[in-house]
Motif scaffolding. Structure first.
Motif, PDB file in Angstrom:
ATOM      1  N   TRP A   1      40.508  71.525  30.979  1.00 48.52           N
ATOM      2  CA  TRP A   1      39.601  71.971  30.055  1.00 48.52           C
ATOM      3  C   TRP A   1      39.365  73.545  30.440  1.00 48.52           C
ATOM      4  N   GLY A   2      39.315  73.669  31.986  1.00 47.83           N
ATOM      5  CA  GLY A   2      39.205  75.051  32.233  1.00 47.83           C
ATOM      6  C   GLY A   2      40.187  75.891  31.858  1.00 47.83           C
ATOM      7  N   LEU A   3      41.463  75.334  31.941  1.00 42.88           N
ATOM      8  CA  LEU A   3      42.581  76.046  31.290  1.00 42.88           C
ATOM      9  C   LEU A   3      42.366  76.404  29.795  1.00 42.88           C
ATOM     10  N   PHE A   4      41.921  75.543  29.160  1.00 41.12           N
ATOM     11  CA  PHE A   4      41.929  75.718  27.656  1.00 41.12           C
ATOM     12  C   PHE A   4      40.661  76.818  27.424  1.00 41.12           C
ATOM     13  N   ILE A   5      39.665  76.565  28.300  1.00 35.85           N
ATOM     14  CA  ILE A   5      38.558  77.774  28.118  1.00 35.85           C
ATOM     15  C   ILE A   5      39.219  79.061  28.373  1.00 35.85           C
ATOM     16  N   ASP A   6      39.981  79.230  29.523  1.00 28.52           N
ATOM     17  CA  ASP A   6      40.867  80.521  29.438  1.00 28.52           C
ATOM     18  C   ASP A   6      41.810  81.108  28.623  1.00 28.52           C
ATOM     19  N   LEU A   7      42.354  80.045  27.927  1.00 28.77           N
ATOM     20  CA  LEU A   7      43.183  80.425  26.878  1.00 28.77           C
ATOM     21  C   LEU A   7      42.385  80.939  25.639  1.00 28.77           C
ATOM     22  N   ASP A  54      27.887  70.549  28.267  1.00 28.39           N
ATOM     23  CA  ASP A  54      28.965  70.428  29.510  1.00 28.39           C
ATOM     24  C   ASP A  54      30.040  71.217  29.083  1.00 28.39           C
ATOM     25  N   LEU A  55      30.548  70.858  27.994  1.00 25.64           N
ATOM     26  CA  LEU A  55      32.079  71.387  27.752  1.00 25.64           C
ATOM     27  C   LEU A  55      31.965  72.771  27.569  1.00 25.64           C
ATOM     28  N   HIS A  56      30.860  73.284  26.901  1.00 29.89           N
ATOM     29  CA  HIS A  56      30.768  74.665  26.534  1.00 29.89           C
ATOM     30  C   HIS A  56      30.643  75.465  27.919  1.00 29.89           C
ATOM     31  N   MET A  57      30.168  74.921  28.717  1.00 21.58           N
ATOM     32  CA  MET A  57      29.895  75.672  30.090  1.00 21.58           C
ATOM     33  C   MET A  57      30.948  75.285  31.030  1.00 21.58           C
ATOM     34  N   GLY A  58      31.860  74.453  30.889  1.00 22.21           N
ATOM     35  CA  GLY A  58      32.953  73.892  31.555  1.00 22.21           C
ATOM     36  C   GLY A  58      32.565  73.183  32.824  1.00 22.21           C
ATOM     37  N   ARG A  59      31.454  72.427  32.824  1.00 19.07           N
ATOM     38  CA  ARG A  59      30.866  71.708  33.754  1.00 19.07           C
ATOM     39  C   ARG A  59      31.329  70.327  33.943  1.00 19.07           C
ATOM     40  N   TYR A  60      31.901  69.919  35.036  1.00 16.68           N
ATOM     41  CA  TYR A  60      32.357  68.636  35.295  1.00 16.68           C
ATOM     42  C   TYR A  60      33.295  68.197  34.281  1.00 16.68           C
ATOM     43  N   SER A  61      34.231  69.237  33.816  1.00 14.08           N
ATOM     44  CA  SER A  61      35.070  68.910  32.727  1.00 14.08           C
ATOM     45  C   SER A  61      36.667  68.819  33.217  1.00 14.08           C
ATOM     46  N   PHE A  87      24.226  60.658  28.602  1.00 11.60           N
ATOM     47  CA  PHE A  87      23.038  61.443  27.925  1.00 11.60           C
ATOM     48  C   PHE A  87      23.455  61.975  26.653  1.00 11.60           C
ATOM     49  N   GLY A  88      24.455  61.279  26.124  1.00 13.00           N
ATOM     50  CA  GLY A  88      24.437  61.747  24.622  1.00 13.00           C
ATOM     51  C   GLY A  88      25.682  62.778  24.294  1.00 13.00           C
ATOM     52  N   VAL A  89      26.065  62.694  22.774  1.00 14.58           N
ATOM     53  CA  VAL A  89      27.169  63.516  22.476  1.00 14.58           C
ATOM     54  C   VAL A  89      26.825  64.869  22.756  1.00 14.58           C
ATOM     55  N   VAL A  90      25.359  65.299  22.671  1.00 17.09           N
ATOM     56  CA  VAL A  90      25.203  66.688  22.511  1.00 17.09           C
ATOM     57  C   VAL A  90      25.214  67.447  23.849  1.00 17.09           C
ATOM     58  N   ALA A  91      24.899  66.463  24.976  1.00 20.38           N
ATOM     59  CA  ALA A  91      24.815  66.677  26.261  1.00 20.38           C
ATOM     60  C   ALA A  91      26.365  66.929  26.762  1.00 20.38           C
ATOM     61  N   LEU A 133      33.605  77.897  16.108  1.00 22.95           N
ATOM     62  CA  LEU A 133      32.640  76.995  15.534  1.00 22.95           C
ATOM     63  C   LEU A 133      32.077  76.271  16.923  1.00 22.95           C
ATOM     64  N   PHE A 134      33.015  75.684  17.657  1.00 27.24           N
ATOM     65  CA  PHE A 134      32.363  74.755  18.655  1.00 27.24           C
ATOM     66  C   PHE A 134      31.629  75.616  19.563  1.00 27.24           C
ATOM     67  N   PHE A 135      32.189  76.719  20.101  1.00 28.66           N
ATOM     68  CA  PHE A 135      31.268  77.404  21.095  1.00 28.66           C
ATOM     69  C   PHE A 135      29.994  77.953  20.345  1.00 28.66           C
ATOM     70  N   THR A 136      29.996  78.477  18.927  1.00 27.54           N
ATOM     71  CA  THR A 136      28.965  78.948  18.436  1.00 27.54           C
ATOM     72  C   THR A 136      27.603  77.938  18.112  1.00 27.54           C
ATOM     73  N   ILE A 137      28.137  76.722  17.974  1.00 23.81           N
ATOM     74  CA  ILE A 137      27.450  75.448  17.611  1.00 23.81           C
ATOM     75  C   ILE A 137      26.700  75.014  18.871  1.00 23.81           C
ATOM     76  N   THR A 138      27.471  75.028  19.879  1.00 24.85           N
ATOM     77  CA  THR A 138      27.248  74.442  21.291  1.00 24.85           C
ATOM     78  C   THR A 138      26.361  75.332  21.949  1.00 24.85           C
ATOM     79  N   GLY A 139      26.539  76.804  21.609  1.00 28.32           N
ATOM     80  CA  GLY A 139      25.760  77.881  22.145  1.00 28.32           C
ATOM     81  C   GLY A 139      24.407  77.569  21.661  1.00 28.32           C
ATOM     82  N   LEU A 140      24.068  77.204  20.495  1.00 28.13           N
ATOM     83  CA  LEU A 140      22.842  77.152  20.125  1.00 28.13           C
ATOM     84  C   LEU A 140      21.937  75.791  20.761  1.00 28.13           C
ATOM     85  N   THR A 141      22.985  74.618  20.643  1.00 32.69           N
ATOM     86  CA  THR A 141      22.328  73.485  21.162  1.00 32.69           C
ATOM     87  C   THR A 141      22.127  73.674  22.776  1.00 32.69           C
TER      88      THR A 141
END
Length: 211
Positions: free
Chosen positions: A159-165, A148-155, A140-144, A37-45
């Motif tokens: 968090w990078g390990l979490f994305i890999d898993l 960034d978390l969706h892209m693994g940027r500055y995280s 820059f707000g919660v959505v921003a 759900l997280f990656f789906t919604i943040t893909g849209l935002t």
């Protein structure tokens, strides 16, 4: 009789593999429900960032470096001294971020440190001669932050390990679903057609973007 027994054994093995695939598919889907759900919604935002753009007013503060930091060997080891300044800012003034950049002007004795984090950044401008520091925080707000978390940027690496898993779990979820499709003879052709249609649609959009 032997032929019948071999067929029964094959059917039993097939049923066991299907039950195993169904269990894997079910439990991975439940385990990854919130993540999907997280990656789906943040893909849209992320695809419609203009919907959530807002003006942010950076918060500024004026500080003074401690004497021990002003008196460091800025000429010989400027990066080590700059790292000490960043640690002081982090520990005392919430100067947080996983990506850190330094800009040192030896002639002007001027240091700029910027750190970036999901949904925000901070910049510190340091006059080494006087020890004066201008600190600026931007949020820059919660959505921003979620984008960034969706892209693994500055995280950071955790968090990078979490994305890999998460990718690994989603791969298991997808392959177990494919294995379940293989066992459905009556629906298999129709499901493969749907899968092929999805692949064709994705390929069409992909090559449209490239051209």
């Amino acid at each position: 009789m032997t032929h019948r027994n071999s067929r029964s054994a094959a059917a039993a093995r097939k049923g066991t593999s299907a039950r195993l695939a169904r269990a894997i598919h079910l439990y991975t889907s439940m385990f990854m429900l919130v993540v999907m759900l997280f990656f789906t919604i943040t893909g849209l935002t992320l695809n419609h960032r203009d919907w959530f753009e807002g003006k942010t007013q950076p918060a500024q503060r004026e500080l003074q470096l401690p004497d021990r930091l002003v008196l460091q060997d800025w000429q010989s080891e400027p990066l080590d001294a700059a790292a000490d300044v960043r640690r002081w800012l982090r520990d005392e003034h919430q100067f947080y971020g996983h990506q850190v950049g330094y800009d040192w002007d030896g002639e002007e004795q001027w240091l700029v440190v910027d750190v970036r984090r999901p949904g925000g950044m901070s910049i510190a401008e340091v006059d080494v001669h006087s020890g004066a520091v201008l600190l600026e925080h931007s949020q820059f707000g919660v959505v921003a932050a979620l984008n960034d978390l969706h892209m693994g940027r500055y995280s950071g690496p955790i968090w990078g390990l979490f994305i890999d898993l998460s990718v690994l779990m989603l791969l298991v979820f997808t392959l177990s679903g494919f294995w379940l499709v293989l066992g459905q003879r009556r629906k298999r052709a129709r499901l493969f057609m749907l899968s092929g249609g999805g692949c064709a649609l994705m390929a069409a959009f992909y090559f449209t973007v490239l051209v």
